[in-house]
Design a protein around this motif. Structure first.
Motif, PDB file in Angstrom:
ATOM      1  N   ARG A 350       0.824  -1.215   0.000  1.00 40.11           N
ATOM      2  CA  ARG A 350       0.000   0.000   0.000  1.00 40.11           C
ATOM      3  C   ARG A 350       0.854   1.259   0.000  1.00 40.11           C
ATOM      4  O   ARG A 350       0.641   2.167  -0.813  1.00 40.11           O
ATOM      5  N   ILE A 351       1.827   1.335   0.886  1.00 39.36           N
ATOM      6  CA  ILE A 351       2.671   2.528   0.975  1.00 39.36           C
ATOM      7  C   ILE A 351       3.471   2.713  -0.306  1.00 39.36           C
ATOM      8  O   ILE A 351       3.554   3.819  -0.857  1.00 39.36           O
ATOM      9  N   LEU A 401       1.834  -6.587 -10.843  1.00 39.58           N
ATOM     10  CA  LEU A 401       1.948  -7.391  -9.627  1.00 39.58           C
ATOM     11  C   LEU A 401       0.611  -7.438  -8.896  1.00 39.58           C
ATOM     12  O   LEU A 401       0.166  -8.511  -8.470  1.00 39.58           O
ATOM     13  N   THR A 402      -0.033  -6.296  -8.748  1.00 40.62           N
ATOM     14  CA  THR A 402      -1.283  -6.211  -7.990  1.00 40.62           C
ATOM     15  C   THR A 402      -2.359  -7.101  -8.592  1.00 40.62           C
ATOM     16  O   THR A 402      -2.964  -7.933  -7.911  1.00 40.62           O
ATOM     17  N   VAL A 403      -2.610  -6.954  -9.884  1.00 42.26           N
ATOM     18  CA  VAL A 403      -3.689  -7.705 -10.523  1.00 42.26           C
ATOM     19  C   VAL A 403      -3.383  -9.202 -10.531  1.00 42.26           C
ATOM     20  O   VAL A 403      -4.290 -10.031 -10.422  1.00 42.26           O
ATOM     21  N   SER A 404      -2.104  -9.555 -10.625  1.00 43.26           N
ATOM     22  CA  SER A 404      -1.759 -10.974 -10.708  1.00 43.26           C
ATOM     23  C   SER A 404      -1.846 -11.690  -9.367  1.00 43.26           C
ATOM     24  O   SER A 404      -1.807 -12.925  -9.339  1.00 43.26           O
ATOM     25  N   GLU A 405      -1.975 -10.960  -8.242  1.00 38.46           N
ATOM     26  CA  GLU A 405      -1.987 -11.643  -6.950  1.00 38.46           C
ATOM     27  C   GLU A 405      -3.263 -11.428  -6.121  1.00 38.46           C
ATOM     28  O   GLU A 405      -3.435 -12.110  -5.114  1.00 38.46           O
ATOM     29  N   ALA A 469      -5.354  -0.374  -1.817  1.00 34.68           N
ATOM     30  CA  ALA A 469      -4.314  -1.383  -2.069  1.00 34.68           C
ATOM     31  C   ALA A 469      -4.381  -2.498  -1.025  1.00 34.68           C
ATOM     32  O   ALA A 469      -4.640  -2.255   0.158  1.00 34.68           O
ATOM     33  N   VAL A 470      -4.152  -3.730  -1.476  1.00 35.15           N
ATOM     34  CA  VAL A 470      -4.221  -4.916  -0.615  1.00 35.15           C
ATOM     35  C   VAL A 470      -2.846  -5.190  -0.018  1.00 35.15           C
ATOM     36  O   VAL A 470      -1.835  -5.179  -0.727  1.00 35.15           O
ATOM     37  N   ARG A 471      -2.803  -5.463   1.266  1.00 30.10           N
ATOM     38  CA  ARG A 471      -1.528  -5.794   1.928  1.00 30.10           C
ATOM     39  C   ARG A 471      -1.187  -7.256   1.620  1.00 30.10           C
ATOM     40  O   ARG A 471      -1.490  -8.167   2.394  1.00 30.10           O
TER      41      ARG A 471
END
Length: 500
Positions: A350-351, A401-405, A469-471
């Motif tokens: 997120r940060i 990275l975000t969408v893939s996980e 954003a997801v941790r």
């Protein structure tokens, strides 16, 4: 509701309890992981080579004697938009096939499509031929994004996933450096005639792709895909062989896995289930994904395709020299993910996602202001872009990275394809077309407008990430988003795969 609740699986296959995900995540870094990175990650070098090459040679192809009757605006506008449209189409088409038929089959097919289309581009004799095969080249590259990102995240241990994914996506800029420097040599008419040099540039991309294909033959199928799609024995055998190889390499016994997962095996997932999963179960994650992709897509597809024109139009840099400037910018882009990547696993998603998007947007606003005042020359403009893109590159890589996980295993490749296609269509197709018109006008205010639009979208993406954003740092993929096929929570230790 936005969370990780398990869905009711559609039946049809056996119920299997497996510890494969936990076994993959607890592996130490090894030569096997390096083989994955080299075999799969190098595709971004090809994409960087493609986009940069076209941007740098646009002026030369538009000159008399090049063998093609096209203008620079058509290359950076129409051809660029067709390349991105092809990438969007290829991502959706091959993304669906990847979730249904496996990662390995598709990342070999998509690379073959890229190689064939690039070779045909080198043989262009009419504008329609050039435009057609730019579309098909993008079609192959788009398919690569869906197949490769899903495979990488499923094979890399969770504690390394963020930095590895960022560096791999950032390797696009190694290709950009190569494309920039290559264009300097290929556009030198003392070495190659005008109608030959740019063709050889595309041909060398084919050679690089063939080398990658030789390495990629050894990359295995994703064990996570295998055990869900009825190939549990193959998944068990593959992970077991990898464990033995790593134990020999490290000279120690691996610790036992701590969790297991029980799933209903299934052949495939329909579009309806995918859509309901992404937009009904995970609406906040869907908004986050769109915001990140739209912001980075406009910035990169619009600005990257037109940077050579900015240098030649406003700073009188010759077409044969633009490659030097772009090589410097590309180096700054690669350093961003390389130096900041580890922080995505330690400081947190997120940060880091929000800060990289916001910093790049604010720096781009500053660049637009300086450019509008006439305070920049070719060198200082390049320095400003290095600063902007150092952060923007890490942020853009984190979108993939975000969408893939953050979506379930069964929908991963299709989710990557969908958000890449929608975000890129919004910023990547309209971006080059709008930007080509703004930069070719020769009016400073028009180019400033394009900069401001890109900066605004990056800042908007950063603000969305700050809240949504997801941790995901250090967490297994199955913990971040429970597989649709899961039949029981992964809550007790297991040492081997067993059938229920």
């Amino acid at each position: 509701m936005d969370g990780s609740a398990a869905g009711t699986p559609a039946g049809g296959g056996d119920t299997v309890t497996t510890d494969v995900p936990a076994r993959l995540d607890r592996l130490p870094w090894s030569r096997w992981h390096w083989m994955i990175v080299v075999g799969l990650g190098t595709v971004w070098i090809l994409d960087g080579l493609e986009v940069t090459t076209v941007g740098n040679i646009a002026g030369r192809i538009a000159e008399d004697g090049s063998g093609l009757s096209v203008t620079a605006a058509q290359i950076t506008g129409i051809a660029a938009a067709l390349y991105v449209a092809g990438a969007c189409s290829g991502a959706l088409f091959f993304g669906w096939l990847t979730d249904r038929h496996g990662r390995k089959k598709l990342f070999m097919i998509t690379l073959a499509v890229y190689l064939g289309a690039t070779a045909m581009t080198a043989l262009s004799f009419q504008p329609w031929w050039f435009f057609t095969f730019r579309f098909l080249t993008g079609f192959g590259i788009g398919g690569e994004y869906a197949a490769i990102n899903s495979a990488i995240d499923e094979l890399i241990p969770s504690r390394f996933r963020g930095r590895v994914d960022l560096i791999i996506n950032g390797s696009y800029w190694l290709g950009a450096i190569g494309g920039s420097l290559l264009s300097i040599v290929m556009l030198n008419t003392n070495i190659f005639p005008k109608n030959v040099g740019w063709r050889l540039t595309f041909a060398l991309g084919v050679v690089l792709g063939l080398v990658i294909m030789l390495v990629r033959r050894h990359v295995p199928e994703s064990p996570r895909w295998q055990f869900i799609h009825g190939h549990g024995d193959e998944a068990e055998e593959l992970v077991g062989s990898v464990e033995e190889e790593i134990e020999r390499e490290k000279h120690r016994t691996l610790p036992p896995p701590k969790t297991k997962i029980t799933i209903h095996q299934r052949a495939g997932i329909g579009f309806g289930i995918i859509a309901r999963t992404v937009f009904t179960r995970y609406p906040r994650r869907a908004v986050l994904s769109l915001a990140l992709f739209v912001g980075q897509a406009f910035l990169y597809n619009a600005i990257t395709f037109g940077f050579g024109n900015i240098l030649t139009t406003f700073f009188d840099v010759s077409t044969g020299k633009t490659g030097y400037y772009f090589a410097v910018i590309a180096a700054g882009n690669f350093l961003g993910p390389l130096l900041l990547g580890k922080l995505f696993d330690t400081v947190g998603r997120r940060i880091m996602i929000s800060s990289t998007y916001l910093l790049s947007g604010l720096l781009l606003f500053g660049t637009a202001w300086l450019f509008d005042r006439g305070s920049l020359d070719a060198t200082t403009m390049t320095a400003c872009w290095c600063a902007v893109l150092f952060f923007a590159s890490a942020g853009a890589s984190s979108a993939y990275l975000t969408v893939s996980e953050i979506f379930p295993m069964e929908t991963r490749a299709m989710a990557i394809a969908f958000f890449y296609a929608v975000g890129t269509a919004a910023g990547g197709i309209s971006g080059p077309l709008v930007f080509a018109d703004l930069t070719k006008s020769g009016v400073v205010g028009d180019t400033v407008t394009a900069f401001v639009i890109g900066a605004s979208l990056m800042c908007a993406g950063g603000l969305v990430a700050a809240f949504l954003a997801v941790r995901a740092e250090g967490r297994s993929l199955e913990d971040i988003a429970t597989p649709l096929s899961q039949a029981a929570p992964p809550d007790e230790p297991v040492s081997a795969t067993t059938r229920a």
